[in-house]
Write an enzyme that holds these catalytic residues in place. Sequence first.
Site: not given
Ligand code: PGA
Length: 251
Positions: A67, A137, A139
Amino acid sequence: MNIIFCEDYEEMSRKAAAIIASKIILKPDSVIGFATGATPIGLYKELIKRYEKGEISFADMRTFNLDEYLGEIKDLETSFYNFMQNNLFLHIDVKPENTDIPDGSAADIQAECERYTEALDLIPEGLDFQILGIGANGHIGFNEPDDYFPLDTHIVELTEETIEGQKPFFDDYNKIPKRAVTMGIRAIMNAKQLLLIASGDGKSKILEKALFGPVTPNIPASILQIHRCLTVVADRAALSQIIEKHPDAIL
Ligand code: PGA
């Protein structure tokens, strides 16, 4: 699904790197999907170490990314483009022309989504490996909770929880982009192997729900339960709910 226990973040990073490195040794021209965020930074450091020792080469590899924020991303120090340059690509021998990240600054973002979907569709049998983090959440990539699983590359409005989660990377909350472009669920699920990494208390509840609760687009990561080859590498804190409720599920 294999769930691999690690004592802490360092062990998670080392074990995840060992899995990716073995894939690169077995198939030097692998196509690997990378992830951004706090979780994979240690994994990338470990991959760089192995490259510097001459154990692995990325010269024949192709890469994609999950992304990118929407906007003038190449000017944005915190863009995922810059994250990948700074945390991995500039330190290894991957060929820049073999790396692909959705261009969040494209004038025609819809056309860019289509280009990215087509580029992913052109890989025979899908990505060899997709590395994933998990949002608080649920995702994966920026596929946010919804009432359906968006299949192809698409634009997303980030949820408040996700925007909060980006805070450590920005000095000013107001500078956090509110929209992004993300690989859809189809390319993720088409990958031959998935590697989900998670670290810290903040991920323990969602990890248990995603891996053992109902498969629902309200928790996008829950779809991973039906993938044919999912490996989860997580530390004690992230696994605490699973250790409590499903101790036999852990290797
Ligand atoms: P993070 O993010 O590694 O900063 O915890 C994970 C994600 O949002 O996929």
